[in-house]
Design a protein around this motif. Structure first.
Motif, mmCIF file in Angstrom:
data_model
loop_
_atom_site.group_PDB
_atom_site.id
_atom_site.type_symbol
_atom_site.label_atom_id
_atom_site.label_comp_id
_atom_site.label_asym_id
_atom_site.label_seq_id
_atom_site.Cartn_x
_atom_site.Cartn_y
_atom_site.Cartn_z
ATOM 1 N N MET A 178 0.891 -1.512 -0.184
ATOM 2 C CA MET A 178 0.453 -0.091 0.338
ATOM 3 C C MET A 178 1.258 1.332 -0.189
ATOM 4 S SD MET A 178 -2.832 -0.603 -0.086
ATOM 5 C CE MET A 178 -3.648 0.547 0.333
ATOM 6 N N ALA A 179 1.878 1.228 0.419
ATOM 7 C CA ALA A 179 3.441 2.227 0.574
ATOM 8 C C ALA A 179 3.685 2.765 -0.393
ATOM 9 C CB ALA A 179 3.952 1.596 1.411
ATOM 10 N N ALA A 180 3.960 1.637 -1.985
ATOM 11 C CA ALA A 180 3.990 1.723 -3.212
ATOM 12 C C ALA A 180 2.958 2.249 -4.203
ATOM 13 C CB ALA A 180 4.979 0.309 -2.638
ATOM 14 N N VAL A 181 1.950 1.666 -3.522
ATOM 15 C CA VAL A 181 0.360 2.417 -4.309
ATOM 16 C C VAL A 181 1.013 3.624 -3.964
ATOM 17 C CG1 VAL A 181 -1.609 2.139 -4.759
ATOM 18 C CG2 VAL A 181 -0.302 -0.119 -4.160
ATOM 19 N N GLU A 182 1.030 4.087 -2.208
ATOM 20 C CA GLU A 182 0.817 5.489 -2.518
ATOM 21 C C GLU A 182 1.410 6.302 -3.019
ATOM 22 O OE1 GLU A 182 0.384 8.227 1.614
ATOM 23 O OE2 GLU A 182 0.823 5.782 1.446
#
Length: 70
Positions: free
Chosen positions: A38-42
């Motif tokens: 999720m951090a990479a997507v953000e």
């Protein structure tokens, strides 16, 4: 605005890991592995916004971003 979200995700991930170890269950650890995703997507979404802004306006100036509406 993404830093508070990142902090909350890391806190939830830590809770998942602690409860996973205390209950001897792997489900918490598998959910905790989703947090870096999720951090990479953000980060990818934020970078895409900056790239699109640079392509449209030719510069990334904070004062000019304030007049974006839509």
């Amino acid at each position: 605005m993404s830093m508070p979200i990142e902090s909350m995700l890391l806190a939830v991930s830590l809770n998942f890991l602690v409860f996973s170890v205390s209950f001897d269950d792997m489900i918490g650890q598998s959910f905790a592995s989703l947090v870096p995703t999720m951090a990479a997507v953000e980060s990818a979404i934020g970078l895409a916004i900056f790239v699109i802004t640079f392509r449209v306006r030719g510069t990334i100036v904070v004062e000019s971003i304030n007049c974006i509406q839509g």
